[in-house]
Design an enzyme around this catalytic site. Structure first.
Site, PDB file in Angstrom:
ATOM      1  N   THR A  12       9.404   3.345  15.372  1.00 14.77           N
ATOM      2  CA  THR A  12      10.221   3.273  16.569  1.00 14.77           C
ATOM      3  C   THR A  12       9.649   2.158  17.406  1.00 14.77           C
ATOM      4  O   THR A  12       8.473   1.845  17.271  1.00 14.77           O
ATOM      5  CB  THR A  12      10.074   4.603  17.355  1.00 14.77           C
ATOM      6  N   ARG A  55      20.475  13.526  10.582  1.00 16.94           N
ATOM      7  CA  ARG A  55      19.200  13.835  11.247  1.00 16.94           C
ATOM      8  C   ARG A  55      19.011  12.920  12.464  1.00 16.94           C
ATOM      9  O   ARG A  55      19.197  11.714  12.405  1.00 16.94           O
ATOM     10  CB  ARG A  55      18.061  13.613  10.255  1.00 16.94           C
ATOM     11  N   GLY A  64      16.062  12.177  15.570  1.00 16.97           N
ATOM     12  CA  GLY A  64      14.702  12.458  16.004  1.00 16.97           C
ATOM     13  C   GLY A  64      14.607  12.535  17.515  1.00 16.97           C
ATOM     14  O   GLY A  64      15.587  12.817  18.220  1.00 16.97           O
ATOM     15  N   ASP A  65      13.426  12.254  18.027  1.00 16.00           N
ATOM     16  CA  ASP A  65      13.185  12.334  19.465  1.00 16.00           C
ATOM     17  C   ASP A  65      13.702  11.127  20.231  1.00 16.00           C
ATOM     18  O   ASP A  65      13.970  11.221  21.439  1.00 16.00           O
ATOM     19  CB  ASP A  65      11.678  12.473  19.734  1.00 16.00           C
ATOM     20  N   THR A  78       6.198   7.288  19.753  1.00 13.81           N
ATOM     21  CA  THR A  78       6.601   6.878  18.416  1.00 13.81           C
ATOM     22  C   THR A  78       6.036   7.902  17.433  1.00 13.81           C
ATOM     23  O   THR A  78       5.127   8.656  17.774  1.00 13.81           O
ATOM     24  CB  THR A  78       6.059   5.480  18.044  1.00 13.81           C
ATOM     25  N   GLY A  79       6.576   7.870  16.232  1.00 12.47           N
ATOM     26  CA  GLY A  79       6.116   8.823  15.219  1.00 12.47           C
ATOM     27  C   GLY A  79       7.218   9.799  14.881  1.00 12.47           C
ATOM     28  O   GLY A  79       8.379   9.608  15.265  1.00 12.47           O
ATOM     29  N   GLY A 139       9.632  12.427  15.103  1.00 14.66           N
ATOM     30  CA  GLY A 139      10.168  13.049  16.301  1.00 14.66           C
ATOM     31  C   GLY A 139      10.343  14.545  16.258  1.00 14.66           C
ATOM     32  O   GLY A 139      10.517  15.184  17.304  1.00 14.66           O
TER      33      GLY A 139
HETATM   34  N1  GLY Z   1      10.497   8.708  16.633  1.00 11.02           N
HETATM   35  C1  GLY Z   1      11.552   8.335  15.798  1.00 11.02           C
HETATM   36  C2  GLY Z   1      12.168   9.415  15.038  1.00 11.02           C
HETATM   37  O1  GLY Z   1      11.550  10.453  14.817  1.00 11.02           O
HETATM   38  O2  GLY Z   1      13.298   9.248  14.601  1.00 11.02           O
END
Ligand code: GLY
Length: 319
Positions: free
Chosen positions: A180, A208, A210-211, A231-232, A234
């Site tokens: 990200t 899907r 994410g965060d 980042t990472g 989510g």
């Molecule tokens: N942080 C990005 C995701 O999990 O999609």
């Protein structure tokens, strides 16, 4: 004035600072910086060149927030536009909606006059084909030449969540299958803004999210307290509302450093190995900034208006 970003945002820091020295706001800065990263085909985690989902489609997510007005815009699963952050900004400025995904996001992009562009590069498509062949070695590579044919093949395989789980496991932690870009900025008026953009989890399950596109989780900005972004993977940040937690901890009177460490300690309660991928950057209203990461050897980048070039800062484990 200051702008900070996840490490892959280095190439956008000058553009972000330039936006503010030219008289723009913190929102202008975070959008400008993010656009540079979205345009970089070498980054497999954001915009053009992002790795696709299991169906071979790049789906982009982004969120932007103006800490002065507390207005925000978020888009998810955007299929045919590289600059998801600009689409999120259009949404923020038009209102009343805050979060639009999929076909609706495409429709909004057309309404606001963004031109269509395929984010899937040949390199990313080749990586996806390789990955699919590792998982399904009996696939007929020649038949993969035609996109329609390829999608039919995926259907034929009756690709299930279990099948996807297997590909995910093979990818392993520390790979570029999740990434990200984050930008946080504070302008000359003291206002802050946040921006996040991602192609999400490579080879991800269709639909899907994410965060990153969820305000309060992957990012948040409130000029009274500061801004934060992650980042990472989510899935864990989504369950702990990490970015908004940091700002609430600031509101209780914690110092920035303690607030970020507290929010990251909260993630530990999930007892989920995905926490090991998470990195967070944050900025307070005084312009102080920190970054912490559970993954090793992580850094973030920053630049103030007094600096001629970006600097890197270590992201230690929060302990
Ligand atoms: N942080 C990005 C995701 O999990 O999609």
């Amino acid at each position: 004035m200051i702008v900070l970003a996840s490490r892959n945002g280095r190439i956008g820091l000058q553009a972000a600072m330039q936006a503010m020295t030219n008289g723009g706001s913190a929102v202008d800065a975070v959008e400008a910086g993010t656009r540079v990263v979205e345009r970089n085909p070498e980054d497999p985690t954001v915009g053009l060149g992002g790795l696709p989902n299991i169906l071979g489609e790049v789906r982009l997510d982004a969120a932007i927030m103006d800490g002065r007005s507390l207005r925000g815009g978020a888009v998810g699963s955007v299929r045919r536009h590289v600059h998801a952050i600009t689409l999120a900004r259009h949404l923020m400025e038009r209102g009343p909606h805050v979060f639009v995904v999929g076909d609706g996001a495409e429709r909004l992009a057309a309404e606001v006059g963004l031109s269509e562009e395929e984010p899937l590069t040949e390199r990313a498509a080749a990586a996806w084909r390789r990955r699919l062949l590792e998982r399904f070695p009996d696939l007929d590579l020649d038949r993969l030449a035609q996109r329609d044919d390829l999608l039919r093949l995926v259907d034929d395989l009756q690709l299930s969540m279990a099948g996807w789980e297997e590909m995910k496991r093979e990818a392993g932690p520390g790979s570029t299958t999740h990434g990200t870009v984050n930008f946080l900025a504070q302008d000359g008026d003291g206002n802050v803004a946040s921006a996040v953009s991602t192609s999400g989890w490579a080879w991800g399950y269709p639909g899907r999210l994410g965060d990153s596109p969820v305000l309060g989780c992957g990012s948040y900005a409130d000029s009274r307290w500061g801004a934060a972004a992650s980042t990472g993977t989510g899935e864990v940040v989504l369950r702990m509302s990490t970015a908004r937690s940091i700002l609430l901890y600031l509101k209780t009177g914690m110092k920035l450093d303690a607030a970020v460490r507290e929010a990251m300690a909260d993630l530990r309660a999930l007892d989920d190995p995905l926490v090991e991928h998470i990195a967070v950057i944050a900025l307070d209203r005084g312009g102080e900034h920190v970054g912490y990461a559970y993954r090793p050897d992580e850094r973030y980048v920053y630049m103030t208006d007094a600096m001629s070039r970006p600097a890197e800062a270590q992201m230690p484990a929060p302990g």
